[in-house]
Design a protein around this motif. Structure first.
Motif, mmCIF file in Angstrom:
data_model
loop_
_atom_site.group_PDB
_atom_site.id
_atom_site.type_symbol
_atom_site.label_atom_id
_atom_site.label_comp_id
_atom_site.label_asym_id
_atom_site.label_seq_id
_atom_site.Cartn_x
_atom_site.Cartn_y
_atom_site.Cartn_z
ATOM 1 N N MET A 181 39.773 11.069 31.878
ATOM 2 C CA MET A 181 40.385 12.455 31.832
ATOM 3 C C MET A 181 41.402 12.780 30.985
ATOM 4 N N SER A 182 42.218 11.937 31.088
ATOM 5 C CA SER A 182 43.656 12.046 30.093
ATOM 6 C C SER A 182 43.393 12.191 28.777
ATOM 7 N N PHE A 183 42.362 11.169 28.316
ATOM 8 C CA PHE A 183 41.904 11.306 26.941
ATOM 9 C C PHE A 183 41.165 12.443 26.445
ATOM 10 N N PHE A 184 40.568 13.057 27.399
ATOM 11 C CA PHE A 184 39.644 14.311 27.233
ATOM 12 C C PHE A 184 40.362 15.368 27.240
ATOM 13 N N ALA A 185 41.706 15.480 28.148
ATOM 14 C CA ALA A 185 42.481 16.692 28.039
ATOM 15 C C ALA A 185 43.214 16.498 26.790
ATOM 16 N N ALA A 186 43.786 15.407 26.187
ATOM 17 C CA ALA A 186 44.535 15.360 25.029
ATOM 18 C C ALA A 186 43.615 15.721 23.760
ATOM 19 N N LEU A 187 42.358 15.432 24.017
ATOM 20 C CA LEU A 187 41.396 15.810 22.880
ATOM 21 C C LEU A 187 41.391 17.500 22.709
ATOM 22 N N VAL A 188 41.003 18.166 23.781
ATOM 23 C CA VAL A 188 41.177 19.516 23.934
ATOM 24 C C VAL A 188 42.393 19.951 23.511
ATOM 25 N N GLU A 189 43.607 19.421 23.825
ATOM 26 C CA GLU A 189 44.995 20.023 23.373
ATOM 27 C C GLU A 189 45.100 19.971 21.936
ATOM 28 N N GLN A 190 44.713 18.791 21.171
ATOM 29 C CA GLN A 190 44.663 18.363 19.953
ATOM 30 C C GLN A 190 43.849 19.458 19.008
ATOM 31 N N LEU A 191 42.768 19.843 19.579
ATOM 32 C CA LEU A 191 41.947 20.630 18.845
ATOM 33 C C LEU A 191 42.567 22.109 18.894
ATOM 34 N N ALA A 192 42.977 22.426 20.078
ATOM 35 C CA ALA A 192 43.599 23.780 20.357
ATOM 36 C C ALA A 192 44.930 23.948 19.501
ATOM 37 N N GLY A 193 45.605 22.687 19.089
ATOM 38 C CA GLY A 193 46.820 22.700 18.174
ATOM 39 C C GLY A 193 46.384 22.862 16.774
ATOM 40 N N LEU A 194 45.120 22.410 16.446
ATOM 41 C CA LEU A 194 44.810 22.503 15.167
ATOM 42 C C LEU A 194 44.313 24.064 14.715
ATOM 43 N N LEU A 195 43.669 24.706 15.922
ATOM 44 C CA LEU A 195 43.103 26.040 15.760
ATOM 45 C C LEU A 195 44.357 27.057 16.117
ATOM 46 N N GLN A 196 45.436 26.725 16.497
ATOM 47 C CA GLN A 196 46.282 27.559 16.832
ATOM 48 C C GLN A 196 46.738 28.703 15.735
#
Length: 225
Positions: free
Chosen positions: A1-16
């Motif tokens: 779950m933590s890996f998945f959350a980190a993945l979503v957060e990283q994608l969100a950072g790139l799309l910010q």
């Protein structure tokens, strides 16, 4: 779950930079498209199976005429025909089944409270339809987000139903003809799950509609082979 959350957060950072107020929602859309792209080979195989069932339709009609008064014998005969031709009547279900883990990850991630504070327009991604209605009613800012999702899902479900209702007519399984109606089950899903999971469902449903339009278009046999 933590890996998945980190993945979503990283994608969100790139799309910010592109989506200042809805970067996480955009990341969910991008993640969903990546999942569906990975499953695309299975969808192509399902399209080949559908064309094979269409090719076998005249033979199935002959079997219906021959064994119409004996449903059990008819079912065995159709299954034997599919077996000889190596056609799986349920191959089209695999893409939907294999993406369930990604959906449940999205559901649990935004139900846990870890991703609180992220939104799609005015609606929190960890909120639900009931929360939106309580916050401002059906015509409030959050309610309108859900209204847009419901309209999109209803249109996509209708399209999917019309495209698939004939494809399972000759599948010798109880209730097979009613399987296309499951497309409308996404309306219930959007109503009860967190908005993030609902966004996953809507994106995946839109992908399915576009994918089917491409794979099942006239003359697609050469492309999807």
């Amino acid at each position: 779950m933590s890996f998945f959350a980190a993945l979503v957060e990283q994608l969100a950072g790139l799309l910010q930079p592109l989506f200042p107020t809805s970067a996480t929602a955009a990341a969910i859309v991008l993640f969903t498209m990546a999942v569906r792209l990975a499953l695309h080979p299975l969808s192509r195989a399902a399209a080949r199976g559908q064309r094979a069932r269409t090719r076998l339709a005249p033979h199935v009609a002959e079997l219906r005429e021959k064994h119409g008064k004996d449903p059990e014998r008819l079912q065995r005969a159709v299954l034997e025909l599919h077996g000889r031709e190596k056609v799986s009547p349920l191959a089209g279900c695999l893409p939907s089944l294999l993406q369930l883990p990604a959906f449940f990850l999205m559901y649990h991630l935004f139900s846990s409270g870890r991703m609180a504070g992220h939104s799609l327009l005015a609606a929190p991604l960890d909120g639900r339809l009931g929360d939106a209605l309580a916050a401002g009613g059906a015509l409030g800012p959050q309610g309108l987000v859900y209204a847009g999702l419901f309209l999109a899902v209803a249109a996509l479900a209708t399209y999917s139903y019309r495209r698939t209702r004939g494809g399972l007519a000759d599948v010798p399984l109880p209730g097979a003809r009613f399987l296309p109606l499951l497309s409308f089950g996404t309306l219930v899903t959007v109503a009860v799950v967190p908005l993030a999971a609902a966004l996953y469902v809507v994106t995946s449903t839109a992908w399915t509609a576009a994918e089917r339009a491409y794979l099942y278009r006239d003359g697609a046999s050469a492309t999807a082979a």
